[in-house]
Design a protein around this motif. Sequence first.
Motif, PDB file in Angstrom:
ATOM      1  N   GLY A 108       0.742  -0.768   0.286  1.00 33.41           N
ATOM      2  CA  GLY A 108       0.007   0.346   0.013  1.00 33.41           C
ATOM      3  C   GLY A 108       0.537   1.052  -0.296  1.00 33.41           C
ATOM      4  O   GLY A 108       0.533   1.845  -0.710  1.00 33.41           O
ATOM      5  N   LEU A 240      -4.297  -0.772   2.273  1.00 24.94           N
ATOM      6  CA  LEU A 240      -4.079   1.494   1.599  1.00 24.94           C
ATOM      7  C   LEU A 240      -3.688   2.288   3.090  1.00 24.94           C
ATOM      8  O   LEU A 240      -4.135   1.673   3.744  1.00 24.94           O
ATOM      9  N   ILE A 374      -5.185  -1.683  -6.766  1.00 25.88           N
ATOM     10  CA  ILE A 374      -5.683  -2.391  -5.609  1.00 25.88           C
ATOM     11  C   ILE A 374      -6.323  -3.647  -6.161  1.00 25.88           C
ATOM     12  O   ILE A 374      -6.573  -4.751  -5.155  1.00 25.88           O
TER      13      ILE A 374
END
Length: 515
Positions: A108, A240, A374
């Motif tokens: 992340g 993240l 992602i």
Amino acid sequence: MDGLSYAWQAVISMPVLAAALGGVLWGILGGALPGISPSIAMALLLPFTYNLSPLVAVVLLAAVYVGAEYGGSIPAILIRTPGTNSAAATVIDGYEMQRQGRGGEALGLSLVGGTIGGLFGLILLSTLTEPLASLALIFTPPAYFALGILGISIIGSLSEGALLKGLISGVLGMMIATVGTDPISGVSRFTFGNPNLLEGIHFILIMLGIFAVAELMTQAGEERWTEGSKPDTTQARLKLPNLSTLWRLRKAQGIGCVLGAIEGVIPGGGGSVAAFLSYNEARRWSKEPEKFGKGSEEGVIAPETANNVVSATALVPTLSFGIPGSNSTAILLGGFLIHGLQPGPLLFTSNPDIVYGLFGGLFTANIMMFLLGIVILGPCIWLVQRPKPYLMAAIFGLVVSGVYSIDHSLFDLSIVLAAGIVGYVMRVLGFPHLPLILGLVLGYMIESNYRRALLITNGDHIVFLQDNVSLGLLTCAALIIFFSALREFRRYRNPIVLSEPQVQDSKQDPASFPS
């Protein structure tokens, strides 16, 4: 129409959006495969850009560069094997975080830091190149010749520890550039009666051979190359960072942005140099330097921010002066030339839609990188686990089909294979590749403007010293060559063994250059 309008048109254009998406996707996958650098990933797509519009083609190649810089951090964090040279610094703390069960956090940080760095670099790119383009009106044939000589002179900085070999590679590239038809008289040269050589040896064939085929041969010669990597994926779930974490790491990100900007605009600097410098300076200015090497978040986000800044700022000298400072920008320069576009001082005035459209495409590519980063982790892990023979065979098939699709010529395939053999021998003997590409790309510019300048003055060479721009550029080139030779002489007199961070299974090559 102003530059912002051109950029906006590119952002909302479906072909450009598709090129940005496809380029970033291929770049992330290519960067995640150890052995496939950003330049190789770009070179593999180069033949397929012939039938695309100029803007879509250059956005596609630039998006690959952007995606590969992030993709290289995935195997660096998961299996301690950097997918790209610039990800080598990420290994130090990224893999330690993975061992501690924090691999998702490291991924992340790499993704968010890379996105921030890419957007920051894009701002610098869009603000620095236009002022430099204002020099277009004062460039004459002697000035263009001197500009080409300045580009060749950076071979010294690109051949650290191998100046003589770098010069030999550069001369070889310029020799290849002379094959074909004389740019002034139209007389055929060095064709040996072969009509296939009348148009010269296209640089795309040499690039594919030197980068892709030579890399495949190098990979096939490694021990245990048939084994695939088996990363532990149980903890590889992207996480993240939140805003408070990013604020806490702002100093490391700032260091990465500044050093990435400086190294990017210097030909030969590159992402790997910027990444290691940023890592070192982040540790120097950190409140917790003892955590570096033991899973520091700052040790991950600083180099990742830096190498993504470089992916944008490295285009400043390429777009402004037509001087590629790395393998990747040399491939992008090839994409421009394929479509009849000559990067340099006149590019902003002759093709502003392409330049500003590229800026818009790069903005889209950075957003795409964040979104794809992602969701693409799973496929990347699957690819990293594949045995190398399958991957190498697929890549070689892509090279052959791409080259044959250009002109349906078996002669072109033979040129690529011959260039691959030359590239492999150069690697074995320690000859750098980028000087050869520089000589090949800049050879025509140097020769044609040298001849034009002498035609204008009836053969009087004093014109190169009477033209103020030419004199200034030649002086800079002479200083670069002098200091490169001086540094080489000092290294010869006082050899020093530099200690660099060692990375297990790294694909760093002593004959390679920043990508």
